[in-house]
Write a protein that holds these residues in place. Structure first.
Motif, PDB file in Angstrom:
ATOM      1  N   HIS A 236    -128.578  75.405 -44.746  1.00 46.19           N
ATOM      2  CA  HIS A 236    -128.076  74.117 -44.277  1.00 46.19           C
ATOM      3  C   HIS A 236    -129.008  73.450 -43.266  1.00 46.19           C
ATOM      4  N   ARG A 237    -129.599  74.251 -42.391  1.00 48.50           N
ATOM      5  CA  ARG A 237    -130.484  73.682 -41.371  1.00 48.50           C
ATOM      6  C   ARG A 237    -131.962  73.918 -41.685  1.00 48.50           C
ATOM      7  N   SER A 238    -132.274  74.112 -42.946  1.00 42.66           N
ATOM      8  CA  SER A 238    -133.686  74.281 -43.314  1.00 42.66           C
ATOM      9  C   SER A 238    -134.399  72.940 -43.391  1.00 42.66           C
ATOM     10  N   HIS A 239    -133.678  71.911 -43.829  1.00 43.17           N
ATOM     11  CA  HIS A 239    -134.277  70.594 -44.031  1.00 43.17           C
ATOM     12  C   HIS A 239    -133.336  69.497 -43.549  1.00 43.17           C
ATOM     13  N   ALA A 240    -133.924  68.427 -43.062  1.00 40.27           N
ATOM     14  CA  ALA A 240    -133.191  67.177 -42.870  1.00 40.27           C
ATOM     15  C   ALA A 240    -133.221  66.414 -44.194  1.00 40.27           C
ATOM     16  N   VAL A 241    -132.354  65.419 -44.330  1.00 44.60           N
ATOM     17  CA  VAL A 241    -132.371  64.547 -45.514  1.00 44.60           C
ATOM     18  C   VAL A 241    -132.344  63.098 -45.034  1.00 44.60           C
ATOM     19  N   LEU A 242    -133.385  62.353 -45.384  1.00 45.51           N
ATOM     20  CA  LEU A 242    -133.498  60.947 -44.993  1.00 45.51           C
ATOM     21  C   LEU A 242    -133.561  60.107 -46.262  1.00 45.51           C
ATOM     22  N   ALA A 243    -132.638  59.162 -46.396  1.00 46.54           N
ATOM     23  CA  ALA A 243    -132.577  58.321 -47.594  1.00 46.54           C
ATOM     24  C   ALA A 243    -133.156  56.945 -47.292  1.00 46.54           C
ATOM     25  N   VAL A 244    -134.147  56.543 -48.077  1.00 44.47           N
ATOM     26  CA  VAL A 244    -134.764  55.217 -47.983  1.00 44.47           C
ATOM     27  C   VAL A 244    -134.377  54.475 -49.246  1.00 44.47           C
ATOM     28  N   GLN A 245    -133.512  53.465 -49.107  1.00 43.77           N
ATOM     29  CA  GLN A 245    -132.891  52.840 -50.265  1.00 43.77           C
ATOM     30  C   GLN A 245    -133.039  51.322 -50.222  1.00 43.77           C
ATOM     31  N   GLY A 246    -133.408  50.727 -51.355  1.00 36.96           N
ATOM     32  CA  GLY A 246    -133.487  49.277 -51.432  1.00 36.96           C
ATOM     33  C   GLY A 246    -134.720  48.800 -52.157  1.00 36.96           C
ATOM     34  N   PRO A 247    -134.785  47.519 -52.487  1.00 40.81           N
ATOM     35  CA  PRO A 247    -135.897  46.963 -53.263  1.00 40.81           C
ATOM     36  C   PRO A 247    -137.268  47.177 -52.627  1.00 40.81           C
ATOM     37  N   ARG A 248    -137.323  47.332 -51.304  1.00 36.50           N
ATOM     38  CA  ARG A 248    -138.610  47.502 -50.628  1.00 36.50           C
ATOM     39  C   ARG A 248    -138.839  48.956 -50.188  1.00 36.50           C
ATOM     40  N   SER A 249    -138.098  49.887 -50.777  1.00 35.75           N
ATOM     41  CA  SER A 249    -138.238  51.289 -50.396  1.00 35.75           C
ATOM     42  C   SER A 249    -139.617  51.838 -50.729  1.00 35.75           C
ATOM     43  N   THR A 250    -140.190  51.417 -51.860  1.00 37.53           N
ATOM     44  CA  THR A 250    -141.523  51.889 -52.227  1.00 37.53           C
ATOM     45  C   THR A 250    -142.546  51.484 -51.178  1.00 37.53           C
ATOM     46  N   GLU A 251    -142.408  50.270 -50.657  1.00 37.81           N
ATOM     47  CA  GLU A 251    -143.310  49.770 -49.615  1.00 37.81           C
ATOM     48  C   GLU A 251    -143.242  50.637 -48.363  1.00 37.81           C
ATOM     49  N   VAL A 252    -142.047  51.086 -48.019  1.00 41.76           N
ATOM     50  CA  VAL A 252    -141.869  51.911 -46.825  1.00 41.76           C
ATOM     51  C   VAL A 252    -142.563  53.260 -46.996  1.00 41.76           C
ATOM     52  N   LEU A 253    -142.361  53.904 -48.150  1.00 43.54           N
ATOM     53  CA  LEU A 253    -142.991  55.204 -48.358  1.00 43.54           C
ATOM     54  C   LEU A 253    -144.506  55.083 -48.439  1.00 43.54           C
ATOM     55  N   ALA A 254    -144.975  53.995 -49.068  1.00 41.89           N
ATOM     56  CA  ALA A 254    -146.423  53.791 -49.178  1.00 41.89           C
ATOM     57  C   ALA A 254    -147.061  53.659 -47.798  1.00 41.89           C
ATOM     58  N   ALA A 255    -146.335  53.059 -46.854  1.00 42.68           N
ATOM     59  CA  ALA A 255    -146.863  52.903 -45.498  1.00 42.68           C
ATOM     60  C   ALA A 255    -147.090  54.248 -44.812  1.00 42.68           C
ATOM     61  N   LEU A 256    -146.355  55.281 -45.267  1.00 41.56           N
ATOM     62  CA  LEU A 256    -146.510  56.617 -44.708  1.00 41.56           C
ATOM     63  C   LEU A 256    -147.419  57.492 -45.574  1.00 41.56           C
ATOM     64  N   GLY A 257    -147.977  56.901 -46.626  1.00 43.41           N
ATOM     65  CA  GLY A 257    -148.853  57.663 -47.508  1.00 43.41           C
ATOM     66  C   GLY A 257    -148.121  58.673 -48.362  1.00 43.41           C
TER      67      GLY A 257
END
Length: 369
Positions: free
Chosen positions: A145-166
């Protein structure tokens, strides 16, 4: 929501960040969760129109490892893992022998000998216990249960957000890739609970603040917002997605919840197979339907649905739709009532009859996947 004190609740790895960002909190699934930052409607709209960032680290994690781990999990859970392979994830259900749902969850196929599971927070221990009970001696099942966090990035510009982090973004729907951000391992999966194009990121629990802070900045640059449990619920209800304890439970089968698509009917074995095959043959006695209010009023859970003066069902979830600006609900309706999509029913809202149209979810159309 649970009627417990803060001292009895479990706490996620990002609580300090949420407090600094102005979150309001409430208990959910045994965890203290951020419900909203600047208002549910605004967070909902930002996710539909730009991008929303959700911390859902309360979700469970479990690891099944050993020779033939995938084959074992496939013999237990409903969906057919043979349809996917390494680098893919699958929605599936853990059922009782009588066809009730212990939990619905995501299975990550790492290899034939390793399956990573993400159950719901409150049901993780039950899922792990059931798998342990039936696992062969050479297969280990551990609660992570505490091995990983879970962060959800959702929406039309989600790809842009992940790309900014490489981070990788080109996987197919329900595909995942293991990557790194600033030396931190991050599993990135094309999944989500909003209906929008989106991703779920699983960094190590203790490293989550670094990844979260970077996502907060990138989401802001993309015109998005942090979003809490309130928006997560309105978004999933607009899509008609089930929530365990509402549309799925020990008393509500996958067929009643219209989740039969997540059952590998051709498999020789899975928990609840005989009961579910019998229910499929006879037809479920009730079915999940969508209700859209015709007049003014907000629908909630556990309200009686009537056809004329005859009770024909009960609401399982209800909310005000920020997108449609009307009340919406999911409801279990008796199959023998003959209620079809487009029909009109009434819902007893604290003694007031609210007229509703029966509709097939999703309530809104989104550009997903």
């Amino acid at each position: 929501m649970l009627a417990v004190t803060d001292t009895e609740l479990l706490h996620g790895p990002l609580e300090n960040q949420h407090r600094e960002l102005g979150a309001t909190f409430a208990p959910f699934g045994g965890w203290l969760m951020p419900v909203s930052y600047a208002g549910t409607v605004g967070e909902h709209t930002a996710t539909r129109e730009a991008v929303g960032l959700f911390d859902v680290s309360h979700l469970g994690k479990a690891l099944v490892v050993g020779p033939g781990a995938a084959e074992f999990v496939n013999s237990a859970l409903t969906n057919d893992l043979r349809r996917i392979g390494p680098g893919k994830a699958q929605y599936t259900l853990c059922c009782t022998a009588s066809g009730g749902v212990i939990d619905d969850l995501i299975a990550y196929y790492v290899s034939d000998d390793e399956i990573f599971l993400v159950p719901n927070a409150a049901n993780t221990a039950a899922v792990v216990a059931e798998l342990k009970k039936f696992a062969p001696q050479d297969i280990s099942v551990t609660d992570e249960h505490r091995s990983h966090a879970v962060l959800a990035v959702q929406g039309p510009r989600s790809t842009e957000v992940l790309a900014a982090l490489g981070l990788p973004t080109d996987m197919d729907y329900m595909g995942y890739a293991d990557a790194e951000y600033s030396g931190i391992p991050v599993r990135v999966c094309r999944t989500g609970y909003t209906g929008e194009h989106g991703y779920e990121l699983l960094p190590p629990w203790d490293s989550a603040p670094t990844v979260f802070d970077a996502l907060v900045a990138a989401v802001g640059e993309a015109g998005g917002q942090l979003a809490g449990l309130g928006a997560r619920d309105t978004l999933r209800t607009e899509m008609g997605y089930p929530l365990h304890g509402h549309e799925l439970s020990l008393d509500i089968s996958p067929l009643q919840a219209r989740c039969g698509w997540a059952i590998g009917w051709k498999k020789d074995t899975f928990w609840g197979r005989d009961a579910l095959l019998a229910e499929k043959e006879a037809g479920p006695r009730r079915l999940l339907r969508g209700l859209r209010a015709v007049g003014r009023g907000v629908l909630r859970q556990d309200l009686t649905v009537l056809d004329g003066s005859t009770p024909v069902g009960v609401t399982t979830s209800g909310t005000f739709s920020p997108t449609l600006k009307v009340g919406i609900a999911l409801a279990l309706i008796d199959a023998d009532a003959g209620i079809e999509d487009g029909a009109t029913v009434t819902v007893d809202v604290r003694g007031r009859a609210l007229e509703c149209e029966v509709v097939k979810p999703p309530f809104v159309e989104v550009k997903t996947r």
